[in-house]
Structure formats: C-alpha cells, structure tokens
Scaffold this active site. Structure first.
Site, PDB file in Angstrom:
ATOM      1  N   PRO A  91       0.928  -1.124  -0.001  1.00 30.98           N
ATOM      2  CG  PRO A  91      -0.260  -1.436   2.192  1.00 30.98           C
ATOM      3  CD  PRO A  91       0.530  -2.194   1.324  1.00 30.98           C
ATOM      4  CD  GLU A 118       0.492  -5.423  10.837  1.00 30.35           C
ATOM      5  OE1 GLU A 118       0.377  -4.253  10.694  1.00 30.35           O
ATOM      6  OE2 GLU A 118      -0.561  -6.287  11.041  1.00 30.35           O
ATOM      7  NE  ARG A 156      -8.607  -6.104 -20.318  1.00 33.24           N
ATOM      8  CZ  ARG A 156      -9.013  -4.849 -21.064  1.00 33.24           C
ATOM      9  NH1 ARG A 156      -7.940  -3.807 -20.980  1.00 33.24           N
ATOM     10  NH2 ARG A 156     -10.074  -4.781 -22.093  1.00 33.24           N
ATOM     11  CG  ASP A 171      -9.716  -1.397 -22.817  1.00 32.07           C
ATOM     12  OD1 ASP A 171     -10.646  -1.844 -23.218  1.00 32.07           O
ATOM     13  OD2 ASP A 171      -8.348  -1.802 -22.553  1.00 32.07           O
TER      14      ASP A 171
HETATM   15 CL1  6GU Z   1      -0.404  -3.863  -3.364  1.00 35.98          CL
HETATM   16  N1  6GU Z   1      -0.868  -4.539  -0.612  1.00 35.98           N
HETATM   17  C1  6GU Z   1      -1.634  -4.754   0.324  1.00 35.98           C
HETATM   18  N2  6GU Z   1      -1.421  -5.463   1.294  1.00 35.98           N
HETATM   19  N3  6GU Z   1      -2.694  -3.929   0.380  1.00 35.98           N
HETATM   20  C2  6GU Z   1      -2.831  -3.029  -0.476  1.00 35.98           C
HETATM   21  C3  6GU Z   1      -2.301  -2.772  -1.939  1.00 35.98           C
HETATM   22  C4  6GU Z   1      -1.086  -4.078  -1.992  1.00 35.98           C
HETATM   23  N4  6GU Z   1      -2.612  -2.127  -2.633  1.00 35.98           N
HETATM   24  C5  6GU Z   1      -3.802  -1.199  -2.013  1.00 35.98           C
HETATM   25  N5  6GU Z   1      -3.531  -1.992  -0.569  1.00 35.98           N
END
Ligand code: 6GU
Length: 257
Positions: A91, A118, A156, A171
């Site tokens: 994230p 984590e 794709r 798209d």
């Molecule tokens: Cl790539 N990994 C995790 N654990 N949570 C996420 C993410 C990735 N992208 C958004 N949330």
C-alpha cells in the site's frame, strides 16, 4: 516472440491457480503471450517449521516477513533472469493505473513480491526491490490480490491477448476517457429501447454518438479525468453544445427564491 514472464513470490501459491486457469489470462498462457512461475517463499525458509515471519523489533502488533526466505526466493529468480524487474506490492507504492499497465507491457520479466502481515523486512526493500506498487488507498491482507490485478491489467494489453479484431483501444482510460455505453439484444428491455442511432447502420453517426456518450459519462462520473486531458475539436464542440443547452435550461427555468 518470447512470452512476457511473471514470477510470483508468495506464501499462498494456491491463491493463483483459479486466476491463471480462466478466461483471457488462461488463453494468453496457452498462446504463449505470457508465462507465469509461482515461487513459494516457504521453500526458501530454513528449519523444520519453515517459518517465514517473526515479531517486529521494537514491539507492536502483528508479524513481519523475515528477510532470509524472501532474499532466497528473489535471488533465485533474479540470478536466473538478471533483467527482471522486481516489484513489491505494498500500500506504500505508487498507485497502479492504466498508464503504468501500458508501461509494464514493455517489460520482459516482472518478479512480484507479495507481502503479508504488517509487511516485509525493510532491508529487502532497500536492496532487492526495483519498484513499489499499490492498487489503491485501502489495505489488503496481502499483496496476492494486488499482483493478480497488475497481471490481469497488463496481460490484456499485450498484442493478441483479447483475440480477433478486439483491441484495448476502446477501453475506459484508453485516452483518459471512460468507455461509451454498450447495448445488446433485445432491442427493447423492460420498456427501455436501445438508442435508434445504434441501429441506423450510419457509422459516422454511431461514432459521434459514442464520442458523446464517452464524454458525458466521463463528465458525470469522473470529471477529474476530463480536466487532465487535451480535447479534440469534436470534443470541444460537444462541450460547447452542452454548455449552451445547460445555459438555455437555466435561463428558461427562472429562479425559485
Ligand atoms: Cl499492493 N498490498 C496490500 N497489502 N494492500 C494494498 C495494496 C497492496 N494496494 C492497496 N492496498
């Protein structure tokens, strides 16, 4: 052409079997457009219990993925394919979008590191990761679903992946617009008819209608996309036409207070 290769490093290899066995991804594999390898990080863990996680230094909640099994799994792949791009799904990465998907189609080999818990030990990020990608501002239980999202969106776009004369040119996001509305049979469904122009056979008119549909939908649903984009003459004309129509509506209604 050699297939584009995805090597997926995960402690949950089975999560990928369904994903890789269906639809366009399956077909891209069968046609040799992509090749996927799943590496179980646990296979690189030491000891009888093959532990891949441990408590965080400094205390706190949850577990952290140990560096040694990850380093082993990454190095095994990168030693064999020195040009591979290693991507850590997290994230904290830059948010993945259609432009990034297009850019990644030009890569020969992507190694995807799927973290859990984590996160992974920071020393892996510093030495063995080329890029970090996130799929949006929310938290998942691990990088696996994000890896599938990236593989799906990239695959794709590869020439031949969609089959026949179908291309990704129309798209949503192909040129920073959402896609136009689509209809199929029957001509009337629960009292709602398909727009006449789509049955007219007049392809110029159909193209114009589709441009307007894409513009209206983008304006209503994702105005942020329109402001980022250069407009063609036709699109500028459409915006001016709406502008005049909206002006007329406001003028004719008068005020209510
Ligand atoms: Cl790539 N990994 C995790 N654990 N949570 C996420 C993410 C990735 N992208 C958004 N949330």
């Amino acid at each position: 052409m050699t297939p584009m290769k995805f090597s997926i490093l995960t402690i949950f290899p089975d999560m990928f079997t369904g994903f890789l066995e269906h639809g366009i991804i399956r077909r891209a594999m069968d046609r040799g457009l992509i090749d996927t390898g799943i590496i179980n990080i646990r296979d690189h863990a030491a000891g009888r219990h093959r532990v891949t996680d441990d408590r965080p230094y400094g205390g706190g909640n949850g577990m952290v993925m140990k560096p040694e099994p990850l380093a082993g799994a990454i190095r095994e792949t990168v030693n064999r394919y020195p040009d591979a791009l290693t991507i850590h799904l997290t994230p904290q990465g830059r948010v993945f979008d259609q432009d990034t998907a297009r850019e990644l189609t030009r890569t020969d080999h992507i190694v995807m590191i799927c973290g859990r818990y984590e996160g992974i030990d920071e020393r892996i990020c510093e030495t063995l990761v080329d890029r970090e990608l996130s799929i949006g501002d929310y938290v998942l239980t691990g990088g696996e679903v994000a890896a599938m999202v990236v593989i799906d969106a990239v695959t794709r776009l590869l020439p031949g992946a969609l089959g026949g004369d179908h291309s990704a040119d129309t798209d949503s996001f192909a040129d920073q617009l959402l896609a136009h509305a689509q209809y199929t049979r029957p001509r009337e469904f629960e009292g709602k008819a398909v727009p006449d122009v789509l049955l007219s056979g007049n392809h110029r008119e159909i193209d114009r209608w589709r441009t307007e549909s894409a513009m209206i939908r983008t304006f209503l649903k994702r105005p942020d996309l329109l402001t980022k984009r250069l407009l063609t003459d036709e699109e500028t004309q459409l915006l001016k036409k709406w502008h005049m129509e909206i002006g007329r509506i406001i003028k004719n209604r008068g005020t209510n207070g």
